[in-house]
Design a protein around this motif. Structure first.
Motif, PDB file in Angstrom:
ATOM      1  N   GLU A  42       0.834  -1.208   0.000  1.00 38.45           N
ATOM      2  CA  GLU A  42       0.000   0.000   0.000  1.00 38.45           C
ATOM      3  C   GLU A  42       0.872   1.263   0.000  1.00 38.45           C
ATOM      4  OE1 GLU A  42      -3.546   0.920   0.768  1.00 38.45           O
ATOM      5  OE2 GLU A  42      -2.936   3.024   1.029  1.00 38.45           O
ATOM      6  N   GLY A  71     -11.103  -4.110   4.287  1.00 38.55           N
ATOM      7  CA  GLY A  71     -11.087  -4.362   2.849  1.00 38.55           C
ATOM      8  C   GLY A  71      -9.717  -4.098   2.250  1.00 38.55           C
ATOM      9  N   ARG A  72      -9.110  -2.961   2.632  1.00 41.48           N
ATOM     10  CA  ARG A  72      -7.808  -2.622   2.054  1.00 41.48           C
ATOM     11  C   ARG A  72      -6.735  -3.586   2.548  1.00 41.48           C
ATOM     12  NH1 ARG A  72      -7.286   3.391   3.405  1.00 41.48           N
ATOM     13  NH2 ARG A  72      -5.100   3.530   2.785  1.00 41.48           N
ATOM     14  N   PHE A  93      -7.200  -6.856   0.743  1.00 40.93           N
ATOM     15  CA  PHE A  93      -6.818  -6.727  -0.666  1.00 40.93           C
ATOM     16  C   PHE A  93      -5.304  -6.865  -0.841  1.00 40.93           C
ATOM     17  CE2 PHE A  93      -5.121  -3.884  -3.971  1.00 40.93           C
ATOM     18  CZ  PHE A  93      -5.635  -4.507  -5.095  1.00 40.93           C
ATOM     19  N   TRP A  94      -4.531  -6.101  -0.070  1.00 42.94           N
ATOM     20  CA  TRP A  94      -3.063  -6.132  -0.222  1.00 42.94           C
ATOM     21  C   TRP A  94      -2.485  -7.465   0.243  1.00 42.94           C
ATOM     22  CZ3 TRP A  94      -1.361  -2.852  -3.517  1.00 42.94           C
ATOM     23  CH2 TRP A  94      -1.891  -1.566  -3.617  1.00 42.94           C
ATOM     24  N   THR A 147      -3.981 -10.339   0.041  1.00 42.48           N
ATOM     25  CA  THR A 147      -4.289 -11.292  -1.030  1.00 42.48           C
ATOM     26  C   THR A 147      -3.301 -11.141  -2.186  1.00 42.48           C
ATOM     27  OG1 THR A 147      -6.615 -11.068  -0.436  1.00 42.48           O
ATOM     28  CG2 THR A 147      -6.130 -12.125  -2.554  1.00 42.48           C
ATOM     29  N   LEU A 148      -3.043  -9.889  -2.560  1.00 43.85           N
ATOM     30  CA  LEU A 148      -2.102  -9.652  -3.655  1.00 43.85           C
ATOM     31  C   LEU A 148      -0.722 -10.201  -3.293  1.00 43.85           C
ATOM     32  CD1 LEU A 148      -1.507  -8.357  -6.398  1.00 43.85           C
ATOM     33  CD2 LEU A 148      -0.936  -6.238  -5.194  1.00 43.85           C
TER      34      LEU A 148
END
Ligand code: TRP
Length: 456
Positions: free
Chosen positions: A125, A154-155, A158-159, A161-162
């Motif tokens: 991020e 959520g953020r 998301f990161w 998971t990436l």
């Protein structure tokens, strides 16, 4: 190729393409968030040079000898940490209880990766933000930005998971064409970026102040908590005790000399930590910021510094890319031990094994991400999930596994097998052997009892 990697017979195990390959992957494992995130803030909060001195001492006295021991176990076993221990236990006619070294290692690497990936996600991020440049703002705004990130499931997910996908993608490629190749690209780049950043520190920031802070030795500042923090960190930064080094050692061929390469790995790891410390504190001091900012040093203090400095956008972006590379090559070494065990145990192909293990770690990581926000009220022994996993792995499992590895190598394995595998002789062998037999176990036992004392 695929056959080689899934086969169980020792003689068929795939090997790194050269000693340089082993060096790079092992440095890749060792150099990680430990060097770039933990080491600078721990130095900052533990009185600077006092911590550095004790840390260097621990690396030499406990870290390097154990790194050699772990590598030799893996190379002799030529299998997953559990398979390796099974073989060595049979060879030594020892109790099956020693398989614990393998199981603790597998569990440990699995657990560490679940929260390591969430932290690496924060770094992704910030890399994204650094690419656009950090807008100048008052100090509090940077603290607030980080709290906002933690409060946003959520953020975080998301990161995370990436980052898990990036890690799995490399491990899917296999030992040489995945893991080794990724390290061959990332590790030299990492070193070049680091040199550039130190150069920048010399010209545009306050390198002398950083130098004084790290190397002006003041023995009076050494106390018990500095001692224990430094010992624990020596384990973490060299990736010891958690199956990663056994696994990488199991892909090492018989021709490579273990002691020399392990010493070189430890030197490289320490050099990166010190250079990173120099460049980070050079920036921190040049901007008149606080070196003892704690865990927020990397994500609050530095972005603030980058937002104020000439060329801050380029330097900041390069810096965070460096941290991503370091975290990525470490997490690869945390995924591989479980993967190699699943392949060996259930006869699955590497692809399926990578997907299964990644899914498991990802799920646990989601719980870690939620522990910062939605589930922040859920605690066990007074610790949130993130702190619980960190404490369990770094303060309990790592020293325990390190202790078992030292005792197993020096007291359970036959001395001639150990001598044959490590390839030292005469005085240097006796010296190393005595350190592993006496010095390391006693030192670890002291930290361990102390930690239990603190917890209890
Ligand atoms: N050494 C890495 C770091 O400094 C982290 C790491 C990778 C690790 N593999 C490990 C820690 C195995 C313990 C065990 O960030």
């Amino acid at each position: 190729m695929k056959n080689q990697e899934t086969a169980q017979a020792p003689e068929a195990r795939v090997h790194w393409s050269s000693r340089w390959g082993f060096f790079l992957v092992t440095v890749g494992s060792a150099v990680g968030l430990g060097n770039l995130w933990k080491f600078p803030y721990m130095t900052g909060s533990n009185g600077g040079s006092a911590f550095v001195l004790v840390y260097l001492f621990c690396i030499l006295l406990i870290g390097v000898p154990l790194l050699m021991a772990e590598t030799l176990l893996g190379r002799r076993g030529q299998a997953s940490p559990v398979g390796t221990m099974r073989l060595l236990v049979a060879e030594a006619g020892a109790s099956k209880a020693w398989l614990a070294i393998g199981y603790i290692g597998i569990m440990g690497s699995f657990l560490i990766l679940s929260f390591y990936s969430v932290v690496a996600g924060w770094v992704l991020e910030y890399t994204w933000q650094a690419a656009g440049g950090f807008a100048p703002a008052p100090k509090e705004a940077f603290g607030q930005a980080f709290s906002d990130l933690l409060a946003n499931p959520g953020r975080l997910i998301f990161w995370h998971t990436l980052f898990m996908a990036m890690t799995a993608a490399v491990v899917l490629g296999g030992v040489t064409s995945g893991i080794e190749r990724a390290n061959r690209i990332m590790m030299p780049s990492l070193f070049l970026i680091l040199l550039f950043l130190v150069g920048y520190g010399a010209f545009a920031a306050d390198l002398p102040a950083a130098f004084r802070f790290l190397f002006h030795f003041d023995a009076a500042a050494i106390n018990r908590s500095v001692l224990f923090a430094a010992m624990g960190h020596a384990f973490f930064t060299l990736s010891l005790g958690m199956g990663a080094i056994i696994t990488y050692g199991s892909y090492l061929d018989r021709a490579t000399s273990i002691p020399r390469i392990c010493l070189q790995v430890a030197v490289a790891d320490t050099l990166v930590a010190l250079l990173a410390g120099l460049s980070i504190f050079a920036v921190v001091f040049a901007q008149g910021l606080e070196p003892a900012a704690g865990p927020g040093l990397l994500l609050q203090t530095l972005p603030l510094a980058f937002s104020q400095m000439p060329g801050g956008q380029v330097v900041g972006f390069l810096f965070f890319v460096l941290v991503v590379f370091a975290a990525w090559t470490s997490s690869i070494s945390l995924l591989e031990p479980s993967v190699t065990l699943v392949v060996e145990r259930f006869g699955l192909g590497r692809q399926v094994a990578v997907l299964l293990v990644t899914l498991g770690i990802w799920l646990l990581g989601v719980a870690v991400a939620l522990s910062f926000n939605a589930w922040s009220g859920v605690t066990l022994f007074g610790l949130g999930f993130f702190d619980l996993l960190d404490t369990l792995t770094s303060k309990i499992m790592m020293p325990l596994a390190g202790l078992l590895i030292a005792v197993f190598t020096a007291w359970v394995m036959q001395r001639r097998h150990v001598a044959d595998e490590i390839g030292l002789s005469g005085r240097s062998f006796s010296f190393w052997y005595r350190v592993v037999a006496f010095v390391s176990p006693v030192a670890i036992a002291i930290i361990f009892l102390n930690v239990i004392g603190i917890l209890g």
